[in-house]
Write a protein that holds these residues in place. Structure first.
Motif, PDB file in Angstrom:
ATOM      1  N   PHE A  85     -78.613  12.217  37.452  1.00 14.57           N
ATOM      2  CA  PHE A  85     -78.267  13.535  37.982  1.00 14.57           C
ATOM      3  C   PHE A  85     -76.843  13.892  37.575  1.00 14.57           C
ATOM      4  O   PHE A  85     -76.047  13.009  37.226  1.00 14.57           O
ATOM      5  N   VAL A  86     -76.591  15.193  37.595  1.00 16.38           N
ATOM      6  CA  VAL A  86     -75.259  15.696  37.222  1.00 16.38           C
ATOM      7  C   VAL A  86     -74.762  16.551  38.394  1.00 16.38           C
ATOM      8  O   VAL A  86     -75.388  17.549  38.744  1.00 16.38           O
ATOM      9  N   ASP A  87     -73.670  16.132  39.004  1.00 17.72           N
ATOM     10  CA  ASP A  87     -73.080  16.931  40.089  1.00 17.72           C
ATOM     11  C   ASP A  87     -72.161  17.995  39.504  1.00 17.72           C
ATOM     12  O   ASP A  87     -71.448  17.739  38.533  1.00 17.72           O
ATOM     13  N   VAL A  88     -72.177  19.164  40.133  1.00 18.49           N
ATOM     14  CA  VAL A  88     -71.271  20.237  39.714  1.00 18.49           C
ATOM     15  C   VAL A  88     -70.430  20.640  40.923  1.00 18.49           C
ATOM     16  O   VAL A  88     -70.972  21.040  41.965  1.00 18.49           O
ATOM     17  N   THR A  89     -69.126  20.506  40.787  1.00 18.96           N
ATOM     18  CA  THR A  89     -68.244  20.773  41.928  1.00 18.96           C
ATOM     19  C   THR A  89     -68.178  22.274  42.246  1.00 18.96           C
ATOM     20  O   THR A  89     -68.530  23.111  41.415  1.00 18.96           O
ATOM     21  N   TYR A  90     -67.732  22.569  43.467  1.00 23.47           N
ATOM     22  CA  TYR A  90     -67.571  23.966  43.897  1.00 23.47           C
ATOM     23  C   TYR A  90     -66.084  24.209  44.181  1.00 23.47           C
ATOM     24  O   TYR A  90     -65.432  23.383  44.830  1.00 23.47           O
ATOM     25  N   HIS A  91     -65.589  25.319  43.694  1.00 25.49           N
ATOM     26  CA  HIS A  91     -64.157  25.611  43.885  1.00 25.49           C
ATOM     27  C   HIS A  91     -63.988  26.920  44.608  1.00 25.49           C
ATOM     28  O   HIS A  91     -64.441  27.968  44.142  1.00 25.49           O
ATOM     29  N   ARG A  92     -63.348  26.862  45.740  1.00 23.48           N
ATOM     30  CA  ARG A  92     -63.222  28.062  46.557  1.00 23.48           C
ATOM     31  C   ARG A  92     -62.087  28.947  46.072  1.00 23.48           C
ATOM     32  O   ARG A  92     -61.369  28.605  45.137  1.00 23.48           O
ATOM     33  N   GLU A  93     -61.954  30.073  46.755  1.00 23.66           N
ATOM     34  CA  GLU A  93     -60.973  31.070  46.335  1.00 23.66           C
ATOM     35  C   GLU A  93     -59.530  30.564  46.553  1.00 23.66           C
ATOM     36  O   GLU A  93     -59.289  29.686  47.369  1.00 23.66           O
ATOM     37  N   GLU A  94     -58.636  31.101  45.788  1.00 22.84           N
ATOM     38  CA  GLU A  94     -57.206  30.844  46.000  1.00 22.84           C
ATOM     39  C   GLU A  94     -56.534  32.188  46.085  1.00 22.84           C
ATOM     40  O   GLU A  94     -57.068  33.173  45.580  1.00 22.84           O
ATOM     41  N   TYR A  95     -55.348  32.214  46.684  1.00 16.97           N
ATOM     42  CA  TYR A  95     -54.601  33.474  46.735  1.00 16.97           C
ATOM     43  C   TYR A  95     -53.443  33.421  45.754  1.00 16.97           C
ATOM     44  O   TYR A  95     -52.709  32.441  45.717  1.00 16.97           O
ATOM     45  N   VAL A  96     -53.319  34.473  44.942  1.00 14.70           N
ATOM     46  CA  VAL A  96     -52.183  34.542  44.014  1.00 14.70           C
ATOM     47  C   VAL A  96     -51.474  35.871  44.263  1.00 14.70           C
ATOM     48  O   VAL A  96     -52.083  36.818  44.768  1.00 14.70           O
ATOM     49  N   TYR A  97     -50.199  35.914  43.926  1.00 16.78           N
ATOM     50  CA  TYR A  97     -49.424  37.142  44.098  1.00 16.78           C
ATOM     51  C   TYR A  97     -49.256  37.824  42.757  1.00 16.78           C
ATOM     52  O   TYR A  97     -48.775  37.216  41.807  1.00 16.78           O
ATOM     53  N   LYS A  98     -49.704  39.106  42.655  1.00 15.43           N
ATOM     54  CA  LYS A  98     -49.591  39.853  41.383  1.00 15.43           C
ATOM     55  C   LYS A  98     -48.521  40.909  41.558  1.00 15.43           C
ATOM     56  O   LYS A  98     -48.497  41.617  42.580  1.00 15.43           O
ATOM     57  N   LYS A 144     -51.181  40.426  47.293  1.00 14.50           N
ATOM     58  CA  LYS A 144     -51.883  39.155  47.470  1.00 14.50           C
ATOM     59  C   LYS A 144     -53.336  39.352  47.029  1.00 14.50           C
ATOM     60  O   LYS A 144     -54.046  40.195  47.591  1.00 14.50           O
ATOM     61  N   VAL A 145     -53.746  38.604  46.017  1.00  9.26           N
ATOM     62  CA  VAL A 145     -55.084  38.808  45.462  1.00  9.26           C
ATOM     63  C   VAL A 145     -55.873  37.509  45.564  1.00  9.26           C
ATOM     64  O   VAL A 145     -55.369  36.430  45.255  1.00  9.26           O
ATOM     65  N   SER A 146     -57.113  37.639  46.014  1.00  8.50           N
ATOM     66  CA  SER A 146     -57.984  36.465  46.098  1.00  8.50           C
ATOM     67  C   SER A 146     -58.684  36.267  44.753  1.00  8.50           C
ATOM     68  O   SER A 146     -59.212  37.210  44.176  1.00  8.50           O
ATOM     69  N   THR A 147     -58.684  35.042  44.263  1.00 12.64           N
ATOM     70  CA  THR A 147     -59.323  34.786  42.974  1.00 12.64           C
ATOM     71  C   THR A 147     -60.012  33.418  43.000  1.00 12.64           C
ATOM     72  O   THR A 147     -59.572  32.521  43.707  1.00 12.64           O
ATOM     73  N   ARG A 148     -61.105  33.312  42.251  1.00  9.14           N
ATOM     74  CA  ARG A 148     -61.732  31.995  42.105  1.00  9.14           C
ATOM     75  C   ARG A 148     -61.577  31.584  40.654  1.00  9.14           C
ATOM     76  O   ARG A 148     -62.078  32.240  39.762  1.00  9.14           O
ATOM     77  N   LYS A 149     -60.843  30.491  40.453  1.00  7.09           N
ATOM     78  CA  LYS A 149     -60.515  30.094  39.076  1.00  7.09           C
ATOM     79  C   LYS A 149     -61.679  29.416  38.375  1.00  7.09           C
ATOM     80  O   LYS A 149     -61.755  29.407  37.160  1.00  7.09           O
ATOM     81  N   ARG A 150     -62.549  28.777  39.166  1.00  3.79           N
ATOM     82  CA  ARG A 150     -63.674  28.055  38.547  1.00  3.79           C
ATOM     83  C   ARG A 150     -64.974  28.445  39.235  1.00  3.79           C
ATOM     84  O   ARG A 150     -65.567  27.642  39.976  1.00  3.79           O
ATOM     85  N   PRO A 151     -65.410  29.682  39.025  1.00  6.33           N
ATOM     86  CA  PRO A 151     -66.692  30.067  39.622  1.00  6.33           C
ATOM     87  C   PRO A 151     -67.845  29.498  38.787  1.00  6.33           C
ATOM     88  O   PRO A 151     -67.595  28.863  37.762  1.00  6.33           O
ATOM     89  N   GLY A 152     -69.069  29.706  39.231  1.00  2.00           N
ATOM     90  CA  GLY A 152     -70.216  29.412  38.352  1.00  2.00           C
ATOM     91  C   GLY A 152     -71.016  28.170  38.684  1.00  2.00           C
ATOM     92  O   GLY A 152     -71.895  27.789  37.914  1.00  2.00           O
ATOM     93  N   THR A 153     -70.724  27.510  39.834  1.00  2.49           N
ATOM     94  CA  THR A 153     -71.419  26.247  40.142  1.00  2.49           C
ATOM     95  C   THR A 153     -72.945  26.384  40.059  1.00  2.49           C
ATOM     96  O   THR A 153     -73.621  25.562  39.422  1.00  2.49           O
ATOM     97  N   VAL A 154     -73.482  27.422  40.684  1.00  2.00           N
ATOM     98  CA  VAL A 154     -74.951  27.546  40.758  1.00  2.00           C
ATOM     99  C   VAL A 154     -75.529  27.855  39.374  1.00  2.00           C
ATOM    100  O   VAL A 154     -76.529  27.256  38.949  1.00  2.00           O
ATOM    101  N   GLY A 155     -74.870  28.778  38.651  1.00  2.00           N
ATOM    102  CA  GLY A 155     -75.345  29.121  37.306  1.00  2.00           C
ATOM    103  C   GLY A 155     -75.310  27.915  36.387  1.00  2.00           C
ATOM    104  O   GLY A 155     -76.219  27.693  35.580  1.00  2.00           O
TER     105      GLY A 155
END
Ligand code: FAD
Length: 317
Positions: free
Chosen positions: A45-58, A67-78
């Protein structure tokens, strides 16, 4: 197929890997390029990690910071769907409590069920950088044990809306995290072990451990689990050290120890290439002993560096 069935059918120690989704904007090819060289060792099996949102200042006009919410590594399910489609191997998404209400979790689980995913690794997740401690989503789970309970309920056909009629149950095999060197927030090992026990009592089917570099930590942990009647498979998680800097980064991020002998060997290296070779050799020695002493599966945290994992797998499987 469920992880527990893979383990039941296994004639010897299994091989499995864990990957991170690529940074947003990168192609899925980077995932395939990391997995392709490892397929000859037949990961179960191959596990794929999940990465939640982070807040960055633009910076905005007039010098304002937004203050902007962003997910740097989306796509776990896909990525899980793409892996299953391309390699015909079980992909295991990690699902976390952080950032999800219980309803969003239910909907995410329905998606996974429809995709034919048989396993999930149920985790709490860490706090986001701007919060000193983990804060659950309003109407979200505070601990992984609550997520395990929700998955188990769905497996028995109990959706949040109890008035729903003739519902289809899900059938997930549920993994949880275990910490041979204690979770960093736990005041002591005993309380951490009791919380692990409650995840198993809530219906978790297997444990994957945090990385460790001293096998004694794993063997002691298995012993403690046995003493507490935690009888599910305990899969050791292994990572190869790949740079000199990781001597300090890994303990800082994962709150784990690097044994003095490994520390000394890496310190002596002139560059990262030498350190990487030491990391591979250390991991081969760890893997051999774990296998010899009956570990059910060796789970490698590839973290995007598959050449080291390939060297270890060639020596072991
Ligand atoms: P829990 O089991 O909920 O435990 C968290 C802490 O709370 C522990 O200290 C525990 O002792 C304590 N605790 C538990 N229950 C209770 C209770 N009822 N009352 C009081 N205290 C309690 N993170 C990600 O964001 N994405 C990933 O993909 C990911 N994958 C991981 C894979 C593995 C194999 C491992 C080991 C970790 C992974 N993590 C991931 C990191 C994980 O989310 C963090 O370590 C997180 O801080 C704890 O998650 P948990 O599921 O172990 O939490």
């Amino acid at each position: 197929m469920k992880v527990t069935d893979h383990l039941k059918q296994a004639k010897s120690t299994l091989f499995s890997i864990e990957i991170l989704p690529p940074l947003k904007g990168k192609s899925i090819q980077s995932i395939f390029d990391g997995i392709d060289p490892l397929m000859e060792f037949k990961p179960s099996f191959v596990d794929v990690t999940y990465h939640r949102e982070e807040y960055v200042y633009k910076k905005r006009e007039g010098g304002f910071l937004e203050k902007v919410s962003t997910r740097k590594r989306p796509g776990t399910v896909g990525i899980c769907a793409a892996i299953m489609n391309r390699y015909k191997v079980d992909a295991i998404p990690h699902i976390i409590c952080g950032g999800f209400s219980v309803e969003e979790t239910e909907n995410a689980l329905i998606d996974l069920h429809f995709l034919g995913i048989d396993n999930v690794l149920a985790l709490r997740g860490d706090s986001i950088k701007s919060e000193p401690t983990f804060v659950p989503e309003p109407n979200g789970h505070a601990y992984a044990v609550d997520l395990v309970k929700q998955i188990r309920s769905l497996n028995s056909g109990k959706y949040m809306d109890e008035e729903m009629q003739q519902v289809a149950p899900t059938n997930f095999c549920v993994g949880v995290a275990g910490y041979p060197e204690k979770h960093f927030e736990a005041p002591n090992m005993t309380s951490d072990m009791l919380h692990l026990q409650s995840k198993i009592n809530a219906g978790a089917d297997y444990i994957v451990t945090q990385m460790f570099f001293d096998n004694k930590a794993y063997f002691d942990f298995v012993e403690k689990c046995n003493a507490m009647n935690i009888n599910v498979p305990i899969i050791p998680g292994l990572k190869m050290l790949t740079t000199k800097k990781q001597l300090t980064i890994l303990p800082k991020i994962f709150k784990i120890d690097i044994p003095f002998e490994l520390h000394q060997a890496v310190e002596k290296c002139k560059n990262d290439a030498e350190a990487k070779q030491v990391g591979v050799e250390w991991c081969i020695a760890q893997s051999k002993e774990l296998m010899q002493k009956g570990a059910p599966c060796l789970h490698y945290y590839t973290m995007g560096v598959s050449d080291s994992t390939r060297k270890v797998a060639s020596a072991i499987f």
